[in-house]
Design an enzyme around this catalytic site. Structure first.
Site, PDB file in Angstrom:
ATOM      1  N   GLN A 116       0.739  -1.317   0.311  1.00 11.11           N
ATOM      2  CA  GLN A 116       0.402   0.021   0.079  1.00 11.11           C
ATOM      3  C   GLN A 116       0.541   1.346   0.546  1.00 11.11           C
ATOM      4  O   GLN A 116       0.623   2.358  -0.390  1.00 11.11           O
ATOM      5  CB  GLN A 116      -1.102  -0.225   0.890  1.00 11.11           C
ATOM      6  CG  GLN A 116      -1.835  -0.939   1.267  1.00 11.11           C
ATOM      7  CD  GLN A 116      -2.640  -1.117   2.270  1.00 11.11           C
ATOM      8  OE1 GLN A 116      -2.234  -0.555   3.716  1.00 11.11           O
ATOM      9  NE2 GLN A 116      -3.298  -1.628   2.991  1.00 11.11           N
ATOM     10  N   ASN A 117       1.863   1.218  -0.193  1.00  5.94           N
ATOM     11  CA  ASN A 117       3.098   2.131   0.380  1.00  5.94           C
ATOM     12  C   ASN A 117       4.301   2.141  -0.616  1.00  5.94           C
ATOM     13  O   ASN A 117       3.547   2.003  -1.810  1.00  5.94           O
ATOM     14  CB  ASN A 117       3.879   1.861   1.542  1.00  5.94           C
ATOM     15  CG  ASN A 117       4.335   0.872   2.539  1.00  5.94           C
ATOM     16  OD1 ASN A 117       2.853   1.743   3.156  1.00  5.94           O
ATOM     17  ND2 ASN A 117       4.674   0.957   3.190  1.00  5.94           N
TER      18      ASN A 117
ATOM     19  N   HIS B  43      -0.669   1.783  -4.722  1.00  6.81           N
ATOM     20  CA  HIS B  43      -1.174   2.492  -4.760  1.00  6.81           C
ATOM     21  C   HIS B  43      -0.516   4.010  -5.540  1.00  6.81           C
ATOM     22  O   HIS B  43      -0.379   4.122  -5.497  1.00  6.81           O
ATOM     23  CB  HIS B  43      -2.119   3.345  -3.789  1.00  6.81           C
ATOM     24  CG  HIS B  43      -2.600   2.844  -2.864  1.00  6.81           C
ATOM     25  ND1 HIS B  43      -2.611   2.478  -1.371  1.00  6.81           N
ATOM     26  CD2 HIS B  43      -3.628   1.957  -2.803  1.00  6.81           C
ATOM     27  CE1 HIS B  43      -3.372   2.194  -0.652  1.00  6.81           C
ATOM     28  NE2 HIS B  43      -4.191   1.242  -2.290  1.00  6.81           N
TER      29      HIS B  43
ATOM     30  N   SER C 216      -3.734  -3.123   9.264  1.00  7.73           N
ATOM     31  CA  SER C 216      -5.042  -4.022   9.120  1.00  7.73           C
ATOM     32  C   SER C 216      -5.923  -4.005   8.352  1.00  7.73           C
ATOM     33  O   SER C 216      -7.080  -4.884   8.495  1.00  7.73           O
ATOM     34  CB  SER C 216      -5.487  -2.792  10.723  1.00  7.73           C
ATOM     35  OG  SER C 216      -5.847  -1.296   9.997  1.00  7.73           O
TER      36      SER C 216
END
Length: 267
Positions: free
Chosen positions: A117-118, A137, A264
């Site tokens: 996601q980084n 992303h 999470s």
């Protein structure tokens, strides 16, 4: 679920190590947590970006507008100011132990894929093969002109990011094609043309006093594009890359282990 109650950290680590040693096609789901120790904040925790960003100073009406495509198109200064202040596009941020662990898995030839996601690109900087990284992303490793779609490496626009807003300085050939010559970029300010469509959480003006000051950039040479350069990250309001779904389908059939790190898995 594995239970570790009463176990020491070393025993837990040994258990995980033994588990990994039996696998050949490990998939990693990585989130912001693996980069916090590098000085990059996560987004929604108590100490995260959205709870601590001084968005009024940046000329925004809510923290989420920092990554909103309409807000960026309206005025890219707040975003690039944030990037510049936090060294996102510099070489001052180095990989954490977590990133080095991912590179170690790759060297051991047991890493099938990393879905991250980084947007910091630290997985690649740590030494992970780019072919094994899926940036869910996008990432800061590259950028694209919003007007002519010319591609840039982050190193090509680094000096212009330090100066302000990078714009495309490539020459436009006949029929709107981009010339391969003149890869230089320059800093320019674009007047706002439309308002962000995101729901606002404040009635503050879209521009702070600092951002409202008129900015007069050096003129772009005649025949050059002059379009705003946007990093290759996915903003709110943009679609995810279709390659992500395709890769997931392919890797699902091969994976024999899944490790979730620094996330999470909730949005």
């Amino acid at each position: 679920m594995f239970q570790f109650q009463g176990e020491t950290f070393d025993k837990r680590l040994a258990f995980v190590s033994d588990l990994i040693s039996q696998k050949q096609n490990i998939v990693i789901l990585a989130g912001a947590g693996i980069s916090v120790s590098c000085g990059i904040p996560d987004f929604r925790s108590k100490d995260g970006l959205y709870n601590n960003l001084n968005y009024h100073e940046l000329g925004l009406t809510c923290a989420e507008d920092l990554f909103d495509i309409n807000a960026f198109s309206e005025d890219p200064r707040p975003f690039w100011t944030f990037v510049r202040r936090n060294n996102f596009a510099s070489d001052k941020i180095v990989p954490s132990a977590s990133h080095l662990f991912l590179a170690w898995l790759d060297r051991q030839q047991v890493l099938l894929r990393i879905y991250t996601q980084n947007i910091d690109g630290l997985e690649s900087q740590a030494g992970v093969d780019e072919e094994k990284i899926v940036y869910a992303h996008g990432s800061f490793t590259g950028a694209t002109c919003m007007k002519c779609k010319a591609k840039y490496q982050s190193s090509e626009i680094a000096s212009d990011v330090k100066a302000g807003v990078p714009v495309c300085h490539r020459r436009i050939a006949k029929k709107g094609k981009v010339s391969r010559n003149a890869t230089k970029t320059n800093s320019i300010e674009i007047p706002p043309e439309r308002r962000s469509s995101r729901k606002r959480t404040s009635t503050q003006s879209t521009l702070s006093n600092n951002m409202a000051e008129k900015f007069f950039p050096p003129p772009v040479e005649k025949g050059c594009c002059g379009g705003i350069i946007k990093p290759n990250i996915t903003f709110f309001g943009e679609k995810l890359d279709n390659n992500i779904s395709r890769r997931l389908e392919e890797d699902y059939k091969k994976a024999d282990a899944l490790i979730v790190m620094g996330t999470s898995l909730s949005v």
